[in-house]
Design a protein around this motif. Sequence first.
Motif, PDB file in Angstrom:
ATOM      1  N   LEU A 122       0.832  -1.208   0.000  1.00  0.00           N
ATOM      2  CA  LEU A 122       0.000   0.000   0.000  1.00  0.00           C
ATOM      3  C   LEU A 122       0.864   1.254   0.000  1.00  0.00           C
ATOM      4  O   LEU A 122       0.515   2.248  -0.639  1.00  0.00           O
ATOM      5  CB  LEU A 122      -0.929   0.011   1.210  1.00  0.00           C
ATOM      6  CG  LEU A 122      -2.258  -0.739   1.076  1.00  0.00           C
ATOM      7  CD1 LEU A 122      -3.067  -0.608   2.357  1.00  0.00           C
ATOM      8  CD2 LEU A 122      -3.058  -0.219  -0.100  1.00  0.00           C
ATOM      9  N   SER A 123       1.982   1.218   0.706  1.00  0.00           N
ATOM     10  CA  SER A 123       2.885   2.382   0.743  1.00  0.00           C
ATOM     11  C   SER A 123       3.405   2.707  -0.647  1.00  0.00           C
ATOM     12  O   SER A 123       3.468   3.876  -1.042  1.00  0.00           O
ATOM     13  CB  SER A 123       4.061   2.105   1.688  1.00  0.00           C
ATOM     14  OG  SER A 123       3.625   1.986   3.012  1.00  0.00           O
ATOM     15  N   VAL A 124       3.766   1.659  -1.399  1.00  0.00           N
ATOM     16  CA  VAL A 124       4.238   1.861  -2.772  1.00  0.00           C
ATOM     17  C   VAL A 124       3.106   2.382  -3.644  1.00  0.00           C
ATOM     18  O   VAL A 124       3.282   3.302  -4.447  1.00  0.00           O
ATOM     19  CB  VAL A 124       4.804   0.548  -3.360  1.00  0.00           C
ATOM     20  CG1 VAL A 124       5.157   0.726  -4.833  1.00  0.00           C
ATOM     21  CG2 VAL A 124       6.022   0.096  -2.565  1.00  0.00           C
ATOM     22  N   LEU A 125       1.908   1.795  -3.472  1.00  0.00           N
ATOM     23  CA  LEU A 125       0.743   2.227  -4.251  1.00  0.00           C
ATOM     24  C   LEU A 125       0.416   3.692  -3.983  1.00  0.00           C
ATOM     25  O   LEU A 125       0.069   4.440  -4.901  1.00  0.00           O
ATOM     26  CB  LEU A 125      -0.460   1.346  -3.911  1.00  0.00           C
ATOM     27  CG  LEU A 125      -1.768   1.648  -4.658  1.00  0.00           C
ATOM     28  CD1 LEU A 125      -1.579   1.473  -6.166  1.00  0.00           C
ATOM     29  CD2 LEU A 125      -2.892   0.758  -4.148  1.00  0.00           C
ATOM     30  N   ILE A 126       0.540   4.110  -2.734  1.00  0.00           N
ATOM     31  CA  ILE A 126       0.277   5.509  -2.362  1.00  0.00           C
ATOM     32  C   ILE A 126       1.231   6.452  -3.096  1.00  0.00           C
ATOM     33  O   ILE A 126       0.820   7.507  -3.603  1.00  0.00           O
ATOM     34  CB  ILE A 126       0.406   5.682  -0.834  1.00  0.00           C
ATOM     35  CG1 ILE A 126      -0.802   5.029  -0.141  1.00  0.00           C
ATOM     36  CG2 ILE A 126       0.507   7.155  -0.455  1.00  0.00           C
ATOM     37  CD1 ILE A 126      -0.614   4.833   1.347  1.00  0.00           C
ATOM     38  N   ILE A 127       2.500   6.046  -3.200  1.00  0.00           N
ATOM     39  CA  ILE A 127       3.493   6.878  -3.906  1.00  0.00           C
ATOM     40  C   ILE A 127       3.159   6.944  -5.400  1.00  0.00           C
ATOM     41  O   ILE A 127       3.199   8.016  -6.018  1.00  0.00           O
ATOM     42  CB  ILE A 127       4.911   6.312  -3.692  1.00  0.00           C
ATOM     43  CG1 ILE A 127       5.314   6.440  -2.220  1.00  0.00           C
ATOM     44  CG2 ILE A 127       5.911   7.044  -4.587  1.00  0.00           C
ATOM     45  CD1 ILE A 127       6.607   5.736  -1.878  1.00  0.00           C
TER      46      ILE A 127
END
Length: 394
Positions: A122-127
Motif C-alpha cells: 500500500l505504501s508503494v501504491l500511495i506513492i
Amino acid sequence: MAKVFQIIFILSTLVKLINAKRASNLTVRPTELAIVVGNNDSFSLQSKVPLSEPVTINLYSTHPGIATVEDEALLNDTTKVFVEIQSFEVGRTDIVMNTSSWEIGSLDSTFLRVSVIHSDVLSVLIIVVGWIYFVAWSVSFYPQVILNFQRKSVVGLNFDFLAYNLTGFIAYGIFNIGMFWIPHIQDQYEEKHPRGVNPVLINDVCFTLHAVFITAVTIIQCIIYERGKQKVSTVCKGLLIVAWLFALITLLITAFSHERLITWLDYVYYFSYIKLGVTLIKYVPQALMNYKRKSTDGWSIGNVLLDFTGGSLSLVQMFLLAYNNDDWNSIFGDPTKFGLGFFSILFDVLFILQHYVWYRGNTPKLENKERYSEIGSDEPLLNGSSGAYYASVE
C-alpha cells in the motif's frame, strides 16, 4: 572603555557557550521510519563530535502501545550505534531522547517519527498514485492552451476563471516558496511545530511555478486571439482587489511591526487562505457561462477530465494513507483540504454533464441572439465555422 569591551566579550562568549550547549550533536538516521505492524526495524545514533567518555542516551516511545524501543543506548566516541524498534499496533509514535551529557547537548528537538502501517505494498501504491495525480494536474492545463491555439480564439473560455486561477496560483506559490526556501519562515514553523514536518515539498513548488507560467500563457492567448466581447467581470475585479489589498496591508503590518503583530509565517499562511477562497469560487463563472450559452464550445473537456482524474486520485491517496496508518483524522480532522478536493470534483462532474449530456454537440447559433440578449450575456455566439456573432447588450 576597556572594561566595557571586556564585559561585551564575556557576554558574547557566554551566549556562544549557551547556544553550543543547547545545540544537538546527535545524528539520528533515518528521521522517519515506516514499519509493517508486527515487524521490527532499527535506526542509528551517532555523535557528531568526539566524546571524552561514553555517553548514555535515554529513549522513550510517546505511544508504547504502538511501538517500543530500547530504554537506552551507549555512545562511544563517533561510532554509529543501532537501536531496535518493535511494533505492535498500526498508528504513529515518536521516539524521543534525552541525555545529561553536555557534549551531546540538548535533544529537545531531536526525535524519530515512526509510522506502523498495514502494508508495504500500500505504501508503494500511495506513492504511485501521488505521482499519477501530480502528472494529471500538471498536464491538465495544456488541452485548453492547445484548443485555443487550434481555434485561434478564446471564445467560450471564461476570463473570470482565468483571473481567479492566476491569483490563486500566485498566492499558493508565495506560500510554497516561503515554506520551502526561506530559512526564517522554516525556523518559525519548527518553533511552532517542534515535532511537525514541513508540509511543502519540492514537487509542490514546481507544480505551482508551472501553474503560474501556463496560466500566464493562456492569458496571453486571450490578448492575441479572438475573444469577442468577453472581459473580466466587475465582481471578479472587486474580489481580487480586496484579496490583494489584504495581502498588501498585512505585508506592511508585518514589516513595520517587526513581527510583533504578524509573523512572516502567519503572513505566508494568509496566502494559503487566499488560495482556498479562490478555489471555492473560481469554477462558478465558467459553469454559469456554459449554462447561459447552452454550450461548452471553447471550454476544453480535456482540462476537466485530467483535473477530475487528479482530484479523484488525490482523494484516493488520502483514504489509502488513512487506512494504512489507521489515521482517519488526517481526512475528517482536516475538513478544509478534503472539502476543497471534493468540491472541485463536483464541479468537474458538472462540466462533464454539461459537455456530454446537457449541451452535447451544441454550438451557439445566430438565431439564439435574441435569447442571449434577454439573459444579459455579452458572450460571443458562434455559428459553426462560418464566423463569430455576438449578442449585443448595451
